[in-house]
Design a protein around this motif. Structure first.
Motif, mmCIF file in Angstrom:
data_model
loop_
_atom_site.group_PDB
_atom_site.id
_atom_site.type_symbol
_atom_site.label_atom_id
_atom_site.label_comp_id
_atom_site.label_asym_id
_atom_site.label_seq_id
_atom_site.Cartn_x
_atom_site.Cartn_y
_atom_site.Cartn_z
ATOM 1 N N UNK A 1 -1.644 70.066 -29.495
ATOM 2 C CA UNK A 1 -2.443 68.874 -29.261
ATOM 3 C C UNK A 1 -3.911 69.268 -29.323
ATOM 4 N N UNK A 2 -4.706 68.420 -29.961
ATOM 5 C CA UNK A 2 -6.125 68.710 -30.156
ATOM 6 C C UNK A 2 -6.938 67.511 -29.681
ATOM 7 N N UNK A 3 -8.010 67.791 -28.926
ATOM 8 C CA UNK A 3 -8.886 66.729 -28.457
ATOM 9 C C UNK A 3 -10.287 67.305 -28.277
ATOM 10 N N UNK A 4 -11.329 66.477 -28.348
ATOM 11 C CA UNK A 4 -12.692 66.999 -28.145
ATOM 12 C C UNK A 4 -12.864 67.544 -26.728
ATOM 13 N N UNK A 5 -13.760 68.506 -26.610
ATOM 14 C CA UNK A 5 -14.065 69.099 -25.314
ATOM 15 C C UNK A 5 -15.448 68.680 -24.838
ATOM 16 N N UNK A 6 -15.880 67.500 -25.251
ATOM 17 C CA UNK A 6 -17.196 66.996 -24.875
ATOM 18 C C UNK A 6 -17.076 65.495 -24.714
ATOM 19 N N UNK B 1 -18.856 62.227 -29.537
ATOM 20 C CA UNK B 1 -17.714 62.838 -30.209
ATOM 21 C C UNK B 1 -16.678 61.751 -30.445
ATOM 22 N N UNK B 2 -15.671 62.068 -31.248
ATOM 23 C CA UNK B 2 -14.615 61.107 -31.544
ATOM 24 C C UNK B 2 -14.007 60.585 -30.239
ATOM 25 N N UNK B 3 -13.854 59.240 -30.140
ATOM 26 C CA UNK B 3 -13.392 58.693 -28.865
ATOM 27 C C UNK B 3 -12.315 57.613 -28.985
ATOM 28 N N UNK B 4 -11.859 57.298 -30.189
ATOM 29 C CA UNK B 4 -10.761 56.340 -30.326
ATOM 30 C C UNK B 4 -9.563 56.924 -31.069
ATOM 31 N N UNK B 5 -9.794 57.924 -31.884
ATOM 32 C CA UNK B 5 -8.716 58.698 -32.516
ATOM 33 C C UNK B 5 -8.953 60.164 -32.157
ATOM 34 N N UNK B 6 -8.887 60.423 -30.866
ATOM 35 C CA UNK B 6 -9.340 61.713 -30.345
ATOM 36 C C UNK B 6 -8.231 62.539 -29.723
ATOM 37 N N UNK C 1 -17.129 55.870 -31.683
ATOM 38 C CA UNK C 1 -17.899 56.913 -32.355
ATOM 39 C C UNK C 1 -17.746 56.828 -33.866
ATOM 40 N N UNK C 2 -18.865 56.915 -34.563
ATOM 41 C CA UNK C 2 -18.879 56.937 -36.023
ATOM 42 C C UNK C 2 -20.015 57.852 -36.459
ATOM 43 N N UNK C 3 -19.663 59.048 -36.919
ATOM 44 C CA UNK C 3 -20.666 60.054 -37.278
ATOM 45 C C UNK C 3 -21.557 59.613 -38.423
#
Length: 733
Positions: A329-334, A338-343, A400-402
């Motif tokens: 499982x992978x998720x942002x650490x911030x 950072x990505x927040x709806x497909x995170x 979030x949208x980079x």
């Protein structure tokens, strides 16, 4: 099934005083919500952003359940495994201690129960799992953190709060070792647990720094996160990497696992500045003590869908489908930007635990079953189609949208209430109301609805991050529908200047002076309320600023200027105006004594503790089940919602603070003089800085204090009166 104590059940509710009675707000997770006619399994979780995963048996059925820790708001979330699915089970959350930054559940004492390793200031704290068949219990046993013998002394085993360390059996001797980046440097430290070698029982943790350059590689942290392999640091040295030769460490996540079935641990490495994960393959000599990384995959897993998750990904190796094979499982650490709806990315392991083969499944594991709007969800209840039941509007700071200049896309979603007045049920019918996202407005759209121009249809005022208010007219001729103009107009004051409260305007339209037109109450980032009286009429509004410190409301805490006040007003069954205010800290404040007191301070009642749903509490109240009590939907910083029914109850057993001493400090911020409105004109005052140092003191004369010699900054002013001491935060600018 575990039984819970009376205290834990009380934590599961919160109370507010109402009409001389007490109302219990009972959390409800069974209210149906559909997206595209598909029923969400756990819509009211409250959102997921930067999620850390561990497994643990929560209900003593010998099946591993799911423990989630969201770095956003330091929120624990618990799910019970039920067949092939997970069921949200918030009743277990209160049994975990207050945790922060990072959490890993590991069995350190060989009793088959997962214990808690988590961040404490400068290092690692440990809570032992002392659960019985009847209760889930954790007790802290470190004072205050885990120590390691290193550099000729025994000091705390350092882990940065922005990192996630690796806590696993690195050398295969049956106890838990630690891999972490040091205070300075781009190299991993290996802290070996000597418990097994010294013959101690499993519940011993005896650490020694065995290698300050474990894996013999260097994380450069410059324009790439490609590592330098076979670095020149020598083996088994605690001191051979001088601090002057180390790059300052910014942030990394570490996960050790055997990638190639050679019984030596390899690692997956995340970096604060990058979207990808680097997999480093270890050689098979030295049994993890003095091995060297000999190969790397900088687009891991390059044989499948590479991890590309903005930004700072962290990886977790847990069996989430109960097939006895660990998945990734992978998720942002911030928590921000950072990505927040497909995170929450899930990779199923179609290989083995010692030679995994990861196959990408989805980018929204668990998240796809949740009401999820990214960062800071703002619910609003309003009957948009005149069918007699309240519908739900949800906006947010943004997804979030980079690719966007401000990184966030803010929309307003409309959930039609397709249930009844006694039993609500929500169905998403529009994920971008009025196409507002294309109007060029700022982030953090926040709507309030009313017929502001007297044409019998419902218009909208929109607040946003720039602090202004925009009026968007409803052009529909049908009272049961909304069709909004694509031209927003700035709401002006009676001097023809755009209303601007600074940042994060949260407007609420309400006839607070009972003259038949809608006045404007605006929350904002600083935590105060702004009152603009409508000096026009019901068909032609004209707003005049009456107060920037309306009612003396202030939701920021003494150590910050950020309060993010979100107002909600209504008239109760006694025709009294009641005010609730959401806040950055996560509490909802409650006031009365508003009518005929618009120039004074309101009476602060009990503060509603929202059961730790997280920062930036955004409340929406309304009657949703036809029982005359106010119900509540509340948003939080994780971008989701939680649902509560109101009910009559008895007085709570815990004390509720009653604020009976009303006083005001103005202007705030101030320049050279402070004025105080208080019941006592001869009170003693003390002004201190935020460290507690006294700056100024004296007797309050003529309700004013000269502050000309005070430097710019944040201060606390305390009045000492016969009723007690009362403190407020003030700002000199």
């Amino acid at each position: 099934m575990l039984k819970f104590s009376i205290l834990s059940v009380l934590v599961y509710f919160f109370t507010l005083k109402y009409h001389g009675q007490y109302i219990d707000f009972n959390r409800v997770d069974s209210i149906p919500v559909k997206h595209n006619s598909i029923l969400l399994q756990h819509p009211w979780v409250g959102g997921l952003n930067a999620v850390q995963f561990s497994t643990i048996d929560l209900n003593n059925d010998n099946i591993e359940d799911l423990f989630l820790f969201d770095r956003t708001g330091d929120k624990v979330l618990t799910f019970i495994k039920n067949g092939s699915n997970y069921v949200y089970a918030p009743e277990y959350e209160s049994h975990f201690p207050q945790l922060q930054s990072w959490v890993l559940l590991r069995d350190y004492n060989c009793d088959g129960k997962k214990d808690i390793f988590s961040y404490v200031s400068g290092g690692i704290g440990l809570w032992v799992n002392n659960s019985t068949n009847d209760s889930l219990i954790f007790e802290k046993i470190t004072t205050p953190y885990i120590y390691s013998s290193q550099y000729n002394s025994t000091t705390n085993l350092f882990v940065s709060k922005v990192d996630i360390p690796d806590i696993n059996d690195i050398d295969g001797d049956g106890d838990l070792d630690v891999l972490t980046f040091g205070v300075l440097g781009s190299r991993i430290e290996y802290h070996k647990n000597l418990r097994a070698e010294m013959g101690y029982h499993c519940d011993s943790l005896i650490y020694e720094l065995k290698n300050s350059c474990w894996g013999h590689f260097l994380e450069t942290g410059t324009n790439t996160n490609t590592c330098i392999l076979l670095d020149t640091c020598s083996a088994n040295s605690n001191v051979d990497v001088p601090e002057k030769d180390q790059l300052k460490h910014a942030g990394s996540t570490i996960l050790s696992l055997d990638l190639n079935n050679d019984n030596v641990r390899d690692i997956l490495l995340g970096d604060v500045s990058f979207h990808n994960i680097v997999a480093l393959t270890n050689d098979n000599s030295g049994i993890n003590m003095n091995t060297s990384m000999v190969a790397q995959d900088t687009a891991y897993p390059s044989y499948n869908t590479p991890i590309d998750l903005a930004i700072f990904p962290a990886t977790f190796y847990e069996d989430v489908d109960n097939d006895n094979i660990k998945d990734l499982i992978v998720s942002p650490n911030i928590q921000d930007d950072s990505e927040n709806t497909n995170s929450v990315w899930l990779y199923k392991n179609i290989g083995t635990n010692n030679q995994p083969n990861f196959s990408f499944i989805e980018s929204n594991f668990i998240q796809k079953e949740v009401i999820e709007y990214g960062r800071s969800a703002y619910p609003v209840l309003f009957d948009y189609n005149n069918d007699g039941v309240l519908d739900l509007f949800v906006s947010s700071f943004g997804k979030f949208d980079a690719n966007l200049p401000h990184l966030y896309a803010s929309k307003i979603a409309l959930y039609e209430n397709i249930g009844t007045s006694a039993s609500p049920s929500f169905n998403l019918i529009d994920d971008d109301l009025g196409n507002f996202s294309a109007l060029g407005l700022e982030r953090a759209l926040y709507p309030t609805f009313a017929d502001i121009d007297g044409d019998t249809d419902i218009d909208v005022f929109l607040g946003n991050y720039d602090g202004k208010i925009n009026f968007i007219e409803n052009t529909s001729n049908n009272p049961n529908t909304m069709t909004f103009s694509n031209t927003p107009f700035a709401v002006l004051d009676d001097n023809n200047a755009a209303i601007d409260v600074g940042a994060s305007s949260k407007p609420f339209l309400y006839d607070i002076d009972s003259d038949g037109d809608y006045d404007l109450i605006i929350g904002e980032e600083r935590g105060n309320l702004n009152y603009y009286e409508n000096v026009g009429d019901a068909s032609s509004h004209s707003y005049r600023l009456q107060s920037e410190t309306f009612g003396g409301v202030e939701t920021s805490e003494w150590w910050t200027t950020i309060g993010n006040s979100i107002p909600y007003l209504y008239r109760d069954t006694n025709n009294k105006t009641i005010l609730f205010v959401g806040s950055e800290r996560g509490d909802v404040f409650h006031y009365d004594s508003i009518d005929n007191n618009l120039n004074g301070n309101f009476n602060g009642l009990d503060t509603i503790k929202t059961i730790n749903r997280g920062p930036n509490a955004a409340p929406a109240f309304g009657q949703l089940n036809n029982d005359s009590h106010l119900d509540l939907i509340i948003g939080n910083e994780r971008g989701g919602l939680s649902f509560y029914y109101g009910k009559t109850g008895s007085a709570p057993t815990t004390s509720i603070k009653e604020f009976t001493f009303n006083w005001t400090v103005y202007p705030n911020p101030f320049k050279n003089e402070i004025f105080i409105k208080a019941p006592y004109t001869n009170a003693t005052y003390i002004i201190t800085d935020i460290s507690g140092k006294e700056i100024l003191s004296g007797i309050l004369n003529n309700n004013s204090i000269s502050t000309g010699n005070i430097s710019k900054g944040i201060y606390l002013i305390t009045l000492m009166t016969p009723q007690g001491q009362y403190t407020k935060k003030v700002i000199k600018h």
